[in-house]
Design an enzyme around this catalytic site. Structure first.
Site, short mmCIF file in Angstrom:
data_model
loop_
_atom_site.label_atom_id
_atom_site.label_comp_id
_atom_site.label_asym_id
_atom_site.label_seq_id
_atom_site.Cartn_x
_atom_site.Cartn_y
_atom_site.Cartn_z
N LYS A 172 2.98 11.23 -9.19
CA LYS A 172 1.55 11.38 -8.42
C LYS A 172 1.12 12.42 -9.06
CE LYS A 172 3.55 9.21 -4.64
NZ LYS A 172 3.69 9.64 -3.40
N CYS A 232 -1.90 9.43 7.88
CA CYS A 232 -1.88 8.05 6.98
C CYS A 232 -0.17 7.92 7.09
CB CYS A 232 -2.17 8.24 5.77
SG CYS A 232 -2.27 6.71 5.03
N ARG A 286 0.99 -1.28 0.11
CA ARG A 286 0.13 0.10 0.11
C ARG A 286 0.90 1.50 -0.04
NH1 ARG A 286 1.10 1.94 4.42
NH2 ARG A 286 0.15 3.86 3.64
N GLY A 287 0.19 2.36 -0.12
CA GLY A 287 1.11 3.69 -0.20
C GLY A 287 1.13 3.79 -1.92
N ALA A 288 1.18 5.14 -2.51
CA ALA A 288 1.04 5.24 -3.71
C ALA A 288 2.56 4.75 -4.48
CB ALA A 288 0.96 6.62 -4.13
N ALA A 289 3.65 5.34 -3.71
CA ALA A 289 4.86 5.13 -4.27
C ALA A 289 5.27 3.34 -4.33
CB ALA A 289 6.15 5.70 -3.68
N ARG A 322 -6.80 -0.73 -7.44
CA ARG A 322 -7.16 0.44 -6.80
C ARG A 322 -7.19 1.54 -7.43
NH1 ARG A 322 -4.31 1.09 -1.13
NH2 ARG A 322 -6.21 2.04 -0.59
N ASP A 371 -1.75 10.70 -2.99
CA ASP A 371 -2.01 9.53 -4.11
C ASP A 371 -2.15 10.13 -5.51
OD1 ASP A 371 -3.13 8.65 -1.36
OD2 ASP A 371 -2.75 7.07 -2.46
#
Ligand code: RUB
Length: 313
Positions: free
Chosen positions: A232, A127, A19-22, A62, A196
């Site tokens: 992003k 987060c 998880r987490g965008a990067a 996602r 994100d």
């Protein structure tokens, strides 16, 4: 059919084990790399079709973090090669470059963001963002004392990961429930979050609760800094697309037993929200700091208009 490793990565992204965008973007690139390496296709068309199918499987996991389609596009756009071997080489070179760039960008962003943090500053986090933490890491490495007030970030409590990472850096941490943020903002020098997706108008799409935190921070006069690598930036928003906000299962919010006890209710669980540019002080990227309203020029320079996705059937 994508190989098992692609399916496993897709499932891990969906269940938020990854998880987490990067991190999601890096994992997607690694999965495409495995697909290319393992492919037994005998002609270029079959090879490309396999890669496209793998990309679609990853893309459908996602919807909100644009780093995922940006990664897939980086690898698959205008593939060069007349034979399977040439195509394979192109994919492997690109996936390796993408992953190396990701690391360098975070490192550079961290160094730039650290300049905003002064010795003795207190930050508030929401987060868990590896980009945001990179700025703290660089500030700490530069010998600055930083303290953190960490919001737990219901329903998944990613604040616990942030708290743990900050402790590993030696940063004193105070953990609070999300609703206590306003109470503690007077003690805070910067709100520091990740993203994100960033839209062309400078809106920041990040974990649910970011926009409320930003409104509270404005009320208290506390600056809001967003740490976000350029992967992003959401090029689709240049042509008017909006960013889809992921809705997740109600079981993340309430147990089945509690729900039955309460009676007939609706439960909603949006994973992200949109913070308008007027509530954001700066976006820190590996290319420098930007006021949110001017991020559009960087977006145009790096991505241009995006037409059809290269993994479309
Ligand atoms: C994670 C989240 C993070 C961004 C940025 O949401 O909102 O702030 O993804 O993270 P989730 P990074 O836990 O639902 O994936 O800076 O690591 O890319």
């Amino acid at each position: 059919m994508p190989i098992e490793e692609v399916e496993e990565t897709a499932e891990a992204i969906e269940t938020m084990e990854i998880r987490g965008a990067a991190t999601i973007a890096g994992a997607a690139a690694a999965a495409l790399e495995s697909q290319a390496a393992a492919s037994e296709a005998t002609d270029p068309e079959a090879f490309e079709a396999e890669l496209r199918a793998a990309a679609r499987t990853l893309y459908q996991t996602r919807p909100t973090a644009v780093s995922l389609p940006n990664a897939l596009r980086f690898v698959l756009q205008d593939l060069e090669g007349a034979t399977v071997e040439e195509l394979r080489e192109t994919v492997l070179t690109r996936t390796r470059k993408f992953r190396a760039d990701l690391e360098h960008a975070q490192e550079r962003l961290g160094r730039i963001g650290a300049n905003r943090l002064r010795d003795g500053d207190v930050i508030m986090t929401h987060c868990h963002s590896t980009d945001a933490l990179a700025t703290v890491e660089h500030a700490v490495d530069a010998g600055k004392d930083i303290e953190a007030i960490v919001k737990e970030t219901r329903p998944r409590n990613q604040g616990h990961i942030t708290a743990q990472r900050l402790r590993e850096l030696g940063v004193p941490v105070t953990l609070i429930v999300d609703s206590a943020a306003h109470r503690y903002l007077n003690d805070v020098d910067h709100v520091l979050v990740g993203a994100d997706s960033i839209a062309a108008d400078g809106s920041v799409i990040n974990k649910i609760g970011t926009s409320g935190l930003a409104v509270n921070a404005r009320d208290r006069g506390t600056p809001i800094v967003v740490a976000a690598q350029t992967i992003k930036l959401h090029p689709g928003t240049l042509t008017g697309h909006t960013v889809e906000i992921e809705m997740r299962a109600e079981s993340e919010v309430i147990s089945k037993a509690d729900r039955e006890k309460i009676g007939e209710i609706t439960v909603k669980n949006p994973a992200f929200d949109v913070t308008p540019p007027r509530h954001v002080d700066a976006i820190i990227t590996e290319r420098g700091q930007y006021p949110p309203e001017s991020i559009v020029s960087l977006m145009r320079e790096l991505y241009g208009d995006v037409d059809e996705e290269p993994w479309a059937e």
